[in-house]
Design a protein around this motif. Structure first.
Motif, PDB file in Angstrom:
ATOM      1  N   SER A   1      27.947   3.677  19.508  1.00 47.40           N
ATOM      2  CA  SER A   1      27.138   4.469  20.425  1.00 47.40           C
ATOM      3  C   SER A   1      26.076   3.609  21.097  1.00 47.40           C
ATOM      4  CB  SER A   1      26.458   5.603  19.662  1.00 47.40           C
ATOM      5  OG  SER A   1      25.495   5.056  18.770  1.00 47.40           O
ATOM      6  N   MET A   2      25.460   4.159  22.135  1.00 49.01           N
ATOM      7  CA  MET A   2      24.415   3.438  22.842  1.00 49.01           C
ATOM      8  C   MET A   2      23.255   3.089  21.914  1.00 49.01           C
ATOM      9  SD  MET A   2      22.237   4.659  26.138  1.00 49.01           S
ATOM     10  CE  MET A   2      23.699   5.288  26.921  1.00 49.01           C
ATOM     11  N   ILE A   3      22.850   4.029  21.091  1.00 48.50           N
ATOM     12  CA  ILE A   3      21.762   3.795  20.148  1.00 48.50           C
ATOM     13  C   ILE A   3      22.137   2.694  19.162  1.00 48.50           C
ATOM     14  CG2 ILE A   3      20.434   4.821  18.252  1.00 48.50           C
ATOM     15  CD1 ILE A   3      19.489   5.720  20.974  1.00 48.50           C
ATOM     16  N   ASP A   4      23.390   2.752  18.700  1.00 45.95           N
ATOM     17  CA  ASP A   4      23.855   1.750  17.741  1.00 45.95           C
ATOM     18  C   ASP A   4      23.865   0.362  18.368  1.00 45.95           C
ATOM     19  OD1 ASP A   4      24.937   0.857  15.271  1.00 45.95           O
ATOM     20  OD2 ASP A   4      26.927   0.796  16.175  1.00 45.95           O
ATOM     21  N   ARG A   5      24.289   0.278  19.620  1.00 45.60           N
ATOM     22  CA  ARG A   5      24.324  -1.019  20.295  1.00 45.60           C
ATOM     23  C   ARG A   5      22.916  -1.592  20.480  1.00 45.60           C
ATOM     24  NH1 ARG A   5      29.157  -2.481  22.619  1.00 45.60           N
ATOM     25  NH2 ARG A   5      30.799  -0.887  22.605  1.00 45.60           N
ATOM     26  N   LEU A   6      21.993  -0.764  20.871  1.00 47.66           N
ATOM     27  CA  LEU A   6      20.602  -1.224  21.001  1.00 47.66           C
ATOM     28  C   LEU A   6      20.051  -1.667  19.655  1.00 47.66           C
ATOM     29  CD1 LEU A   6      19.210   1.418  23.509  1.00 47.66           C
ATOM     30  CD2 LEU A   6      19.197  -1.052  23.854  1.00 47.66           C
TER      31      LEU A   6
ATOM     32  N   ILE B   1      15.008   0.353  26.643  1.00 47.35           N
ATOM     33  CA  ILE B   1      14.558   1.529  25.887  1.00 47.35           C
ATOM     34  C   ILE B   1      13.496   2.299  26.658  1.00 47.35           C
ATOM     35  CG2 ILE B   1      13.384   2.281  23.772  1.00 47.35           C
ATOM     36  CD1 ILE B   1      14.775  -0.126  22.377  1.00 47.35           C
ATOM     37  N   ASN B   2      12.587   1.583  27.304  1.00 39.12           N
ATOM     38  CA  ASN B   2      11.584   2.254  28.136  1.00 39.12           C
ATOM     39  C   ASN B   2      12.246   3.051  29.255  1.00 39.12           C
ATOM     40  OD1 ASN B   2       9.151   1.641  26.917  1.00 39.12           O
ATOM     41  ND2 ASN B   2       8.900  -0.295  28.004  1.00 39.12           N
ATOM     42  N   THR B   3      13.261   2.458  29.865  1.00 38.86           N
ATOM     43  CA  THR B   3      13.983   3.147  30.943  1.00 38.86           C
ATOM     44  C   THR B   3      14.673   4.399  30.409  1.00 38.86           C
ATOM     45  OG1 THR B   3      14.344   1.053  32.100  1.00 38.86           O
ATOM     46  CG2 THR B   3      15.783   2.896  32.691  1.00 38.86           C
ATOM     47  N   LEU B   4      15.319   4.266  29.266  1.00 41.05           N
ATOM     48  CA  LEU B   4      16.008   5.414  28.668  1.00 41.05           C
ATOM     49  C   LEU B   4      15.025   6.522  28.300  1.00 41.05           C
ATOM     50  CD1 LEU B   4      18.612   3.603  26.399  1.00 41.05           C
ATOM     51  CD2 LEU B   4      19.089   4.974  28.426  1.00 41.05           C
ATOM     52  N   GLN B   5      13.850   6.152  27.808  1.00 39.47           N
ATOM     53  CA  GLN B   5      12.835   7.160  27.476  1.00 39.47           C
ATOM     54  C   GLN B   5      12.395   7.915  28.728  1.00 39.47           C
ATOM     55  OE1 GLN B   5       9.918   4.731  25.303  1.00 39.47           O
ATOM     56  NE2 GLN B   5      10.322   5.967  23.490  1.00 39.47           N
ATOM     57  N   GLU B   6      12.203   7.186  29.812  1.00 37.11           N
ATOM     58  CA  GLU B   6      11.794   7.827  31.065  1.00 37.11           C
ATOM     59  C   GLU B   6      12.879   8.771  31.572  1.00 37.11           C
ATOM     60  OE1 GLU B   6      10.909   4.674  33.724  1.00 37.11           O
ATOM     61  OE2 GLU B   6       9.140   3.967  32.597  1.00 37.11           O
ATOM     62  N   LEU B   7      14.127   8.323  31.503  1.00 35.83           N
ATOM     63  CA  LEU B   7      15.237   9.154  31.953  1.00 35.83           C
ATOM     64  C   LEU B   7      15.416  10.388  31.072  1.00 35.83           C
ATOM     65  CD1 LEU B   7      17.816   6.357  32.801  1.00 35.83           C
ATOM     66  CD2 LEU B   7      16.611   7.828  34.427  1.00 35.83           C
ATOM     67  N   TYR B   8      15.179  10.216  29.790  1.00 37.02           N
ATOM     68  CA  TYR B   8      15.307  11.338  28.867  1.00 37.02           C
ATOM     69  C   TYR B   8      14.246  12.407  29.167  1.00 37.02           C
ATOM     70  CZ  TYR B   8      16.007  13.953  24.554  1.00 37.02           C
ATOM     71  OH  TYR B   8      16.279  14.950  23.660  1.00 37.02           O
ATOM     72  N   GLN B   9      13.031  11.943  29.401  1.00 38.32           N
ATOM     73  CA  GLN B   9      11.961  12.887  29.729  1.00 38.32           C
ATOM     74  C   GLN B   9      12.242  13.583  31.059  1.00 38.32           C
ATOM     75  OE1 GLN B   9       9.543  13.860  27.739  1.00 38.32           O
ATOM     76  NE2 GLN B   9      10.348  12.438  26.177  1.00 38.32           N
ATOM     77  N   LYS B  10      12.799  12.831  31.989  1.00 39.33           N
ATOM     78  CA  LYS B  10      13.161  13.418  33.281  1.00 39.33           C
ATOM     79  C   LYS B  10      14.234  14.481  33.101  1.00 39.33           C
ATOM     80  CE  LYS B  10      14.961  12.113  37.832  1.00 39.33           C
ATOM     81  NZ  LYS B  10      15.471  11.003  38.675  1.00 39.33           N
TER      82      LYS B  10
ATOM     83  N   SER C   1      15.414   9.305  18.210  1.00 38.42           N
ATOM     84  CA  SER C   1      16.128   8.026  18.089  1.00 38.42           C
ATOM     85  C   SER C   1      15.569   6.989  19.047  1.00 38.42           C
ATOM     86  CB  SER C   1      17.626   8.239  18.334  1.00 38.42           C
ATOM     87  OG  SER C   1      17.868   8.672  19.667  1.00 38.42           O
ATOM     88  N   LEU C   2      15.209   7.407  20.256  1.00 36.69           N
ATOM     89  CA  LEU C   2      14.619   6.475  21.212  1.00 36.69           C
ATOM     90  C   LEU C   2      13.237   6.007  20.761  1.00 36.69           C
ATOM     91  CD1 LEU C   2      15.602   8.091  24.627  1.00 36.69           C
ATOM     92  CD2 LEU C   2      16.477   5.957  23.668  1.00 36.69           C
ATOM     93  N   ASN C   3      12.446   6.923  20.208  1.00 35.86           N
ATOM     94  CA  ASN C   3      11.114   6.551  19.719  1.00 35.86           C
ATOM     95  C   ASN C   3      11.205   5.550  18.571  1.00 35.86           C
ATOM     96  OD1 ASN C   3       9.909   8.219  21.592  1.00 35.86           O
ATOM     97  ND2 ASN C   3       9.604   9.922  20.172  1.00 35.86           N
ATOM     98  N   ARG C   4      12.188   5.767  17.683  1.00 34.35           N
ATOM     99  CA  ARG C   4      12.341   4.841  16.549  1.00 34.35           C
ATOM    100  C   ARG C   4      12.782   3.463  17.052  1.00 34.35           C
ATOM    101  NH1 ARG C   4      15.953   2.546  13.631  1.00 34.35           N
ATOM    102  NH2 ARG C   4      17.714   3.622  14.604  1.00 34.35           N
ATOM    103  N   LEU C   5      13.726   3.444  17.998  1.00 35.83           N
ATOM    104  CA  LEU C   5      14.165   2.171  18.560  1.00 35.83           C
ATOM    105  C   LEU C   5      13.030   1.453  19.290  1.00 35.83           C
ATOM    106  CD1 LEU C   5      17.757   2.674  20.027  1.00 35.83           C
ATOM    107  CD2 LEU C   5      17.057   1.321  18.060  1.00 35.83           C
TER     108      LEU C   5
END
Length: 469
Positions: free
Chosen positions: A114-119, A166-175, A201-205
Motif C-alpha cells: 500500500s501507499m502507506i507501507d511504501r512510505l 507526506i505533507n502533500t498527502l495530508q493537505e489532500l486528505y484534509q481537502k 496513518s498520515l500523522n504517524r508517518l
C-alpha cells in the motif's frame, strides 16, 4: 546472524496488536531499562513486518554503540542491511504507487504494498542508512568518512522527499474531508482514494519522517560557519528552527521514534545549548523547556536511567548557574581553545596560532581550571611536535584531584592522550595500551564520555593492525 534469520515464522503467530503500536511499546520498554526484554520482543517479531525488523536492528545498533566491540558492530551492520534489503525488496516510489492505484490492476493476484507501507519502507531505509553511516564514522578512517558522508546524503534525499510527499498527502486528505462529494476525476486527482490512507496513518508517518528530517536540520545547523557553506553545497540544509519544530512534532506522534525525538530535544536543551553557548550569556535558556519535557513524559518513563540522566543534567546546570562567576577574558580564551580541542580541530591550526594558544593558556592563573589548562597545553604541544612537553602536561592533568572530585572529563582525556603518545614509541607501547584501557574502564559518568570511547576504540583498533593480537 539476526539479520539473516529465515522467514519461516511469517504468518504463524500473528502480531498481538498493530506493528506500529508494538514497535512503540518495544522502544518504551527499552527506555524504561528493559533492554533485554525489548531485544527479545523485536527479535520475536522481526520477520512480521519491516517496522519490527527495524526495531530489532535499532536495538542491535544501540548495543554496538554502547560497547564498540567489533563483533557487535559487524552484527549491527548486518542487521541494518538486512532490514534495508527487506524494505527495498518490494519498494517503489510513491508516484508509482499512485499510478498503480489509479490504473487499478485488474489481475489482482498479488496485492502490491500500500501507499502507506511504501512510505514507511522508504523512511526505514533512510533510518538504516543513517545508522550505517554512524557505524562507518566510528572507524575514524578517511575512506570510512567518505563512505559515511555518501550514505548520509542518500538518507537525506529520502527524508526530504518523504517529508514533502507526506505533507502533500495530508493537505489532500484534509481537502478531501472538507468536500461533501467528489467527482471521479477529482478523486483521481487527489490520489488518496485508497483504503489504507487515514488521518492517523498520515500523522504517524509524519512523525516517523520528522525525527530524521529534524535531526538532520538541527545537527547541520550547529556546524561551524566555515564548514557549513561546503556542507550546504553538498545538498545538506541546516535550519535550526525547522529541526526543532520537526523533532517536537515527532515527539508527540504515535510513531516508535517519538521517545527518541524526546531524548534528542532534551539533549539539545541541556547539552548542546549550554556547551555551544547558543544563547550567549543567558544561562537559563533551555532549562525551562527541558523541565517541561521531562514533566510531560515522567509518567511514561518513571524508571528510565536516560531520563534520570537529563534530570541530573538540569540540576547540575542550575547549580552551575548559581555559583558561576563572571568569566574573565583569559577564561573565555581558554574555553575557545577547549572547543577546538574537543572537535579535534587543533591539528588544523597553524604553527603561529598554536604558539599564541600556548601563551594564552600559560597566562591563565585560575586554580579552578588548572586541569583543563594542562590538558590543552599538552594537546597544543603534541600538535607542535613537542612530545616531551606534551607528556609532562598530560601527566599533570591526570594528577588533578579537583577534576576527579567534580567528575570532569579532564582526567580520562588526559589518560587517553598520554596513552596515545606512548603508543608512538615501540618501547612504551605496553604502557600506552594500559593507559587507554584505564581511560576506558576506570572513569565513567563524565561529559563527552561516548566521544572518548570512540577515540579509544579507534586507537586500540589501529594498534591491533600494527601488532596482531
Amino acid at each position: 546472524m539476526a539479520g539473516s534469520e529465515p522467514d519461516g515464522d511469517m504468518g504463524k503467530a500473528p502480531l498481538p496488536v498493530e506493528d506500529s503500536e508494538l514497535a512503540l511499546a518495544g522502544i518504551n520498554m527499552l527506555l524504561n531499562n528493559g533492554f533485554r526484554e525489548s531485544d527479545q520482543l523485536f527479535r520475536q517479531y522481526r520477520n512480521h513486518s519491516p517496522l519490527m525488523s527495524f526495531g530489532a536492528s535499532f536495538v542491535s545498533f544501540l548495543n554496538a554503540m554502547m560497547t564498540f566491540e567489533e563483533e557487535k558492530m559487524q552484527l549491527a551492520c548486518d542487521d541494518l542491511k538486512a532490514t534495508e534489503k527487506l524494505c527495498e525488496s518490494e519498494e517503489a516510489g510513491v508516484i508509482e504507487t499512485i499510478k498503480s492505484k489509479i490504473k487499478k490492476n485488474v489481475d489482482g493476484r498479488k496485492a502490491a504494498p500500500s501507499m502507506i507501507d511504501r512510505l514507511q519502507r522508504q523512511i526505514i531505509v533512510a533510518d538504516c542508512q543513517v545508522y550505517l553511516a554512524v557505524l562507518s564514522f566510528v572507524k575514524q578512517e578517511l575512506s570510512a568518512y567518505i563512505k559515511g558522508g555518501w550514505i548520509l546524503r542518500k538518507a537525506w534525499k529520502i527524508y526530504n522527499k518523504s517529508y514533502t510527499d507526506i505533507n502533500t498527502l495530508q493537505e489532500l486528505y484534509q481537502k478531501k474531508k472538507s468536500q461533501e462529494s467528489l467527482t471521479s476525476d477529482a478523486a483521481n486527482d487527489n490520489h488518496i482514494a485508497t483504503e489504507d490512507v487515514t488521518e492517523d496513518s498520515l500523522n504517524r508517518l509524519k512523525g516517523a519522517v520528522s525525527f530524521g528530517y529534524g535531526l538532520f536540520h538541527l545537527c547541520i545547523s550547529m556546524v561551524p560557519p566555515n564548514l557549513l557553506k561546503i556542507i550546504n553545497l553538498l545538498g545538506f540544509p541546516g535550519d535550526r528552527l525547522q529541526g526543532l519544530s520537526s523533532l517536537m512534532y515527532a515527539s508527540e506522534s504515535k510513531d516508535m521514534k517519538a521517545p527518541l525525538a524526546t531524548l534528542a530535544l532534551l539533549w539539545y536543551h541541556t547539552v548542546v545549548r549550554p556547551f555551544f553557548a547558543l544563547d550567549g550569556s543567558d544561562t537559563k535558556a533551555g532549562l525551562q523547556e527541558a523541565k517541561e519535557i521531562l514533566q510531560s513524559k515522567e509518567a511514561a518513563y518513571p524508571n528510565s536511567s536516560l531520563f534520570m540522566f537529563f534530570k541530573g543534567r538540569i540540576q547540575r546546570l542550575e547549580a552551575d548557574r548559581f555559583r558561576k562567576q563572571k568569566p574573565t577574558k583569559q577564561l573565555c580564551v581558554l574555553a575557545s581553545i577547549e572547543v577546538l580541542y574537543l572537535w579535534k580541530a587543533l591539528p588544523n591550526c597553524s604553527f603561529t596560532n598554536l604558539q599564541h594558544m600556548s601563551q594564552a593558556c600559560h597566562e591563565v592563573d585560575d586554580s579552578a581550571v588548572v586541569g583543563l589548562k594542562n590538558l590543552l597545553l599538552g594537546a597544543i604541544h603534541k600538535c607542535l611536535g613537542n612530545a616531551e612537553d606534551a607528556v609532562q602536561f598530560f601527566q599533570q592533568a591526570l594528577k588533578d584531584d579537583l577534576c576527579r572530585q567534580n567528575n570532569l572529563y579532564i582526567q580520562p582525556y588526559a589518560c587517553y592522550e598520554l596513552g596515545c603518545l606512548l603508543l608512538e614509541n615501540p618501547q612504551t607501547v605496553p604502557r600506552g595500551k594500559t593507559l587507554l584501557l584505564q581511560a576506558k574502564e576506570e572513569f565513567t559518568g563524565y561529559d563527552f564520555e561516548n566521544r572518548l570511547h570512540v577515540r579509544i576504540h579507534a586507537a586500540l583498533a589501529s594498534l591491533r593492525e600494527v601488532v596482531p593480537q
